[in-house]
Design a protein around this motif. Sequence first.
Motif, short mmCIF file in Angstrom:
data_model
loop_
_atom_site.label_atom_id
_atom_site.label_comp_id
_atom_site.label_asym_id
_atom_site.label_seq_id
_atom_site.Cartn_x
_atom_site.Cartn_y
_atom_site.Cartn_z
N GLY A 80 -3.83 1.13 -2.58
CA GLY A 80 -2.64 0.58 -3.21
C GLY A 80 -2.91 -0.60 -4.11
O GLY A 80 -1.98 -1.13 -4.73
N ALA A 89 0.01 4.07 -2.35
CA ALA A 89 -0.66 5.16 -3.06
C ALA A 89 -0.99 6.32 -2.12
O ALA A 89 -0.98 7.48 -2.54
N ALA A 133 0.85 -1.20 0.00
CA ALA A 133 0.00 0.00 0.00
C ALA A 133 0.88 1.24 0.00
O ALA A 133 1.39 1.65 1.04
#
Length: 277
Positions: free
Chosen positions: A222, A196, A194
């Motif tokens: 993500g 993002a 993850a």
Amino acid sequence: MRSAVEHIMGTVFSLAVPRGTDAEVFRAAADAAFAHLRHVDAVFSPFRPDSAVSLIADGVLTCDDFDDHPHGGELHEVLGLCRRLKHDSGGAFDAWAVGNPPGFDPCGAVKGWAAERAGTLLVRHGLDRYVLNAGGDVRVHGGVPGDPWRVALADPHRPGAVLAVLHVAEGAVATSGVSERGAHIFDPVSGRRAAAWDQVTVTGPDLALADGWATAALAMAGGPRGPAGTRGWLQRLAADHGYQAMAVDPDGQVWTTDGMRELLHEPAALVTTGRKG
């Protein structure tokens, strides 16, 4: 403020109440809440070889055995919570896909669930106002619209700095992020790390759900649904359940659900500009 602090579940739990609170009432309530948290740690810690979770991981204890287990009611409750979080998030929160190789580990749900139950004990022992901080996730009780609690959100890009302050009279504020432990959360659907978003905060009535949904959102962003799909999911949580959210990406862009803006005290500019203050 009167306060008490204990290290439980590998993190710090702190309890604070207004200064005028009776000292004996406060001590009795704090003792009951911390005792409950230590009990939960004994039952659910994956690091204790004799805990129920370790026995499940070792294949010694199964769901069919819960009814005969001395803590079967709690096991059923946490299992139900994990199933709900997995269902609600489309698999982004999955207590059955933790570790390598994957196994059952409900730690992502247990802390918020335990703190919510500890809050019930605090009220039962006579505390009409309190702040219970569970390793950065917060349960507040007894604020009023004209005098709410103020909950500071850490800035994931500036250590020690405050990103925003929420005004919350009653309820929970949970944050999941990468600033302290790095990108340690994976999307179970895709297996991707993850990365993002750097931080997600969710606030609403119940800390167990807020905590689980914040973790799920970080993982979901993500994965294949990406930030856009995760924003849509969080908007639906706000519309359907009244839980509001704020997300911060690696560039410092801040996004919130519409209702979160109403809770912001400072700095309000971060929402109107879409940037960090």
